[in-house]
Write an enzyme that holds these catalytic residues in place. Structure first.
Site, PDB file in Angstrom:
ATOM      1  N   THR A 127       0.817  -1.233   0.000  1.00 46.70           N
ATOM      2  CA  THR A 127       0.000   0.000   0.000  1.00 46.70           C
ATOM      3  C   THR A 127       0.848   1.280   0.000  1.00 46.70           C
ATOM      4  O   THR A 127       0.737   2.105  -0.913  1.00 46.70           O
ATOM      5  CB  THR A 127      -0.935   0.012   1.224  1.00 46.70           C
ATOM      6  OG1 THR A 127      -0.154  -0.282   2.387  1.00 46.70           O
ATOM      7  CG2 THR A 127      -2.017  -1.043   1.092  1.00 46.70           C
ATOM      8  N   ASP A 217      12.843  -3.957  -0.619  1.00 48.31           N
ATOM      9  CA  ASP A 217      12.023  -3.660   0.552  1.00 48.31           C
ATOM     10  C   ASP A 217      12.416  -4.719   1.580  1.00 48.31           C
ATOM     11  O   ASP A 217      11.977  -5.872   1.513  1.00 48.31           O
ATOM     12  CB  ASP A 217      10.529  -3.714   0.229  1.00 48.31           C
ATOM     13  CG  ASP A 217       9.673  -3.325   1.443  1.00 48.31           C
ATOM     14  OD1 ASP A 217      10.151  -3.501   2.589  1.00 48.31           O
ATOM     15  OD2 ASP A 217       8.537  -2.862   1.251  1.00 48.31           O
ATOM     16  N   PHE A 452     -11.338   0.374   4.487  1.00 45.03           N
ATOM     17  CA  PHE A 452     -11.302  -0.688   5.504  1.00 45.03           C
ATOM     18  C   PHE A 452     -10.986  -0.173   6.900  1.00 45.03           C
ATOM     19  O   PHE A 452     -11.394  -0.746   7.896  1.00 45.03           O
ATOM     20  CB  PHE A 452     -10.304  -1.786   5.101  1.00 45.03           C
ATOM     21  CG  PHE A 452      -8.903  -1.288   4.841  1.00 45.03           C
ATOM     22  CD1 PHE A 452      -8.561  -0.785   3.597  1.00 45.03           C
ATOM     23  CD2 PHE A 452      -7.936  -1.319   5.830  1.00 45.03           C
ATOM     24  CE1 PHE A 452      -7.276  -0.318   3.337  1.00 45.03           C
ATOM     25  CE2 PHE A 452      -6.656  -0.863   5.590  1.00 45.03           C
ATOM     26  CZ  PHE A 452      -6.321  -0.350   4.340  1.00 45.03           C
TER      27      PHE A 452
HETATM   28  C1  PLP Z   1       4.888  -2.045   6.977  1.00 42.94           C
HETATM   29  C2  PLP Z   1       5.477  -2.087   5.620  1.00 42.94           C
HETATM   30  C3  PLP Z   1       5.899  -0.922   4.954  1.00 42.94           C
HETATM   31  C4  PLP Z   1       5.664   0.463   5.507  1.00 42.94           C
HETATM   32  O1  PLP Z   1       6.322   0.668   6.675  1.00 42.94           O
HETATM   33  P1  PLP Z   1       5.756   1.608   7.866  1.00 42.94           P
HETATM   34  O2  PLP Z   1       6.816   1.495   8.894  1.00 42.94           O
HETATM   35  O3  PLP Z   1       4.430   1.067   8.286  1.00 42.94           O
HETATM   36  O4  PLP Z   1       5.654   3.000   7.308  1.00 42.94           O
HETATM   37  C5  PLP Z   1       6.503  -1.083   3.721  1.00 42.94           C
HETATM   38  N1  PLP Z   1       6.659  -2.283   3.148  1.00 42.94           N
HETATM   39  C6  PLP Z   1       6.239  -3.409   3.741  1.00 42.94           C
HETATM   40  C7  PLP Z   1       6.429  -4.713   3.076  1.00 42.94           C
HETATM   41  C8  PLP Z   1       5.628  -3.345   4.992  1.00 42.94           C
HETATM   42  O5  PLP Z   1       5.171  -4.481   5.570  1.00 42.94           O
END
Ligand code: PLP
Length: 465
Positions: A127, A217, A452
């Site tokens: 998201t 990521d 949601f």
């Molecule tokens: C939680 C998450 C993010 C965003 O990180 P926040 O610390 O909530 O801003 C980005 N990528 C993935 C895969 C995540 O699970």
């Protein structure tokens, strides 16, 4: 490391936080007040909270001690340099840009690399990642393998990039319109499913040939490293620390939500190799997050984070216990015959609400209803990941109907015991056995954006459940 016969936790409990078991009558009242939406429940009305694994970890005594030692200097904090050292040692990136959490890092990265009209391939969307790519003028293109969308495919690496899809994106848009690929380790939206080292290496080689950067990521890269050790040939004798370093070595940088793998309640970072890119990132950091030696974090937050990063790879026992607990719950439910997404992922168990409540149409919000029913039964809080989360088509106004209609039970790190997992299992099985009594829901309030979070519902007919 000696062979461990179980996934038993490599820690004992020194401090406890009481939780309250509610009565069925209290939960019915709480569910009505919350409009049958678990996001709107008060945590005081929740017994076992499996809403998310984000920022819900328990810190160690060593991390708590670090909070007292945090250096709150505005510039050049000692704790910042501890964090730099930890990220270099564990992830191998030279340049560290601290941020308040993962989305802060995604914002900075997207702003320095994406131009209007660019395309950013990724292995399924997340998201906030997708939001920041679009906010910077780019467009996300999904290049994950098809098996990622199949709840019962036992593919061991459902997070893999489909190299043919990536090549097609390069052919269609041109490498000069693709500044980087965003590869997510242990893909969250696919159910915590890993990518293989071989796949990451192939992605890296293809991108390098085309002058495209590879950005990881790394939010759940440790959990991914554990699955590589378990499932990929040649890695069973390697430590997760070595595997994690090798993964990062195939990439040019990483965004990190430290609220997950890193065992802290808040924090994150952008890590890079190229000093020139890092210079650009720091220039924006000052405007959006904070000075380059704290980003959005206090000194104590950075100290606890530096310690969490080292702790998570101090031997393999932590990650063995973390994933072992998730698998304990998942395999228990599979054994009881409950339809669950396979293989069991790294951070949670995903119930197939469409298969469980097969008497409901997707317009009656089966995953939302199942989440509410589990809460009513036991006070266990999960999260809907189905048609409600997917939202409406901006053009036609119709619901998006995602293939996967799931209830996510996400396990916080080092917080709950095996007995808690047994309670969750008993409750899900109880609801499963009386599933025909769970009815559908309809909106009483539907927000326009990210519905949601704040939506409210009521039963279409009174439930017998
Ligand atoms: C939680 C998450 C993010 C965003 O990180 P926040 O610390 O909530 O801003 C980005 N990528 C993935 C895969 C995540 O699970």
């Amino acid at each position: 490391m000696s062979a461990r016969r179980t996934w038993a936790e490599p820690w004992k409990i020194k401090m406890v936080e009481p939780i309250r078991m509610t009565t069925r009558t209290e939960r019915e009242e709480a569910a009505r007040t919350a409009g049958y939406n678990t996001f709107l429940l008060k945590s005081d009305d929740v017994y076992i909270d499996l809403l998310t694994d984000s920022g819900t970890s328990a810190m160690s005594d060593h991390q708590w001690a670090g909070l007292m030692l945090g250096d709150e200097a505005y510039a050049g904090s000692k704790s910042f340099y501890h964090l730099v050292d930890a990220v270099q040692a564990v992830y191998g990136y030279e340049e560290l840009i601290p941020t308040h959490q993962g989305r802060g890092a995604e914002h900075i990265l997207s702003q320095i690399l994406i131009s209007d009209g660019d395309v950013i391939p990724g292995n399924m969307y997340f998201t906030t990642t997708k939001f920041h790519q679009e906010y910077a003028g780019g467009r996300f293109v999904d290049v994950i393998i098809d098996e990622a969308h199949e709840p019962y495919s036992d593919h061991p690496f459902k997070g893999n990039v489909d190299l043919a899809k990536l090549q097609a994106a390069i052919d269609t848009y041109g490498a000069d319109r693709i500044p980087y690929i965003s590869v997510e380790a242990n893909v969250n939206m696919a159910g915590g499913q890993p990518m293989s080292m071989a796949n990451l290496r192939a992605v890296s080689e293809l991108c390098r040939r085309n002058g495209i950067l590879v950005m990881l990521d790394a939010t759940r890269a440790l959990e991914n490293a554990w699955f590589i050790k378990q499932r990929e040939g040649g890695y069973s004798d390697r430590s997760v620390a070595e595997i994690l370093l090798e993964m990062c070595g195939l990439t040019d940088g990483a965004t990190m939500s430290s609220k997950k793998d890193n065992l802290v309640n808040i924090g994150g970072f952008l890590a890079l190799r190229d000093p020139e890119l890092a210079r650009k990132a720091r220039a924006l950091l000052v405007a959006f997050e904070g000075l380059h030696t704290y980003g959005g974090m206090s000194g104590r937050d950075m100290e606890a984070l530096a310690r969490g990063i080292r702790e998570m790879v101090d031997g393999d026992d932590h990650i063995a216990a973390r994933v072992g607990q998730v698998e304990y719950l998942g395999h228990g439910l599979l054994k009881a015959g409950v339809p669950v997404v396979r293989p069991i992922g790294g951070h949670g168990v995903f119930l197939d609400a469409r298969a469980i409540l097969e008497h409901l149409t997707q317009d009656e919000f089966p995953a939302q209803a199942l989440t509410a029913a589990i809460y009513l039964d036991s006070g266990v809080r999960g999260m809907e990941r189905g048609v409600v989360s997917a939202g409406r088509d901006l053009v036609t106004g119709e619901h998006h109907y995602p293939k996967l209609e799931l209830v996510r039970l996400t396990i916080p790190r080092r917080v709950y015991t095996q007995a808690h997992m047994d309670v969750v299992m008993e409750s899900v099985v109880e609801v499963y056995e009386h599933r025909e009594k769970v009815g559908g829901l309809r909106f009483t309030y539907e927000p326009e954006e990210l519905r949601f979070f704040q939506a409210r519902f009521q039963p279409i007919q009174p439930w017998e459940f």
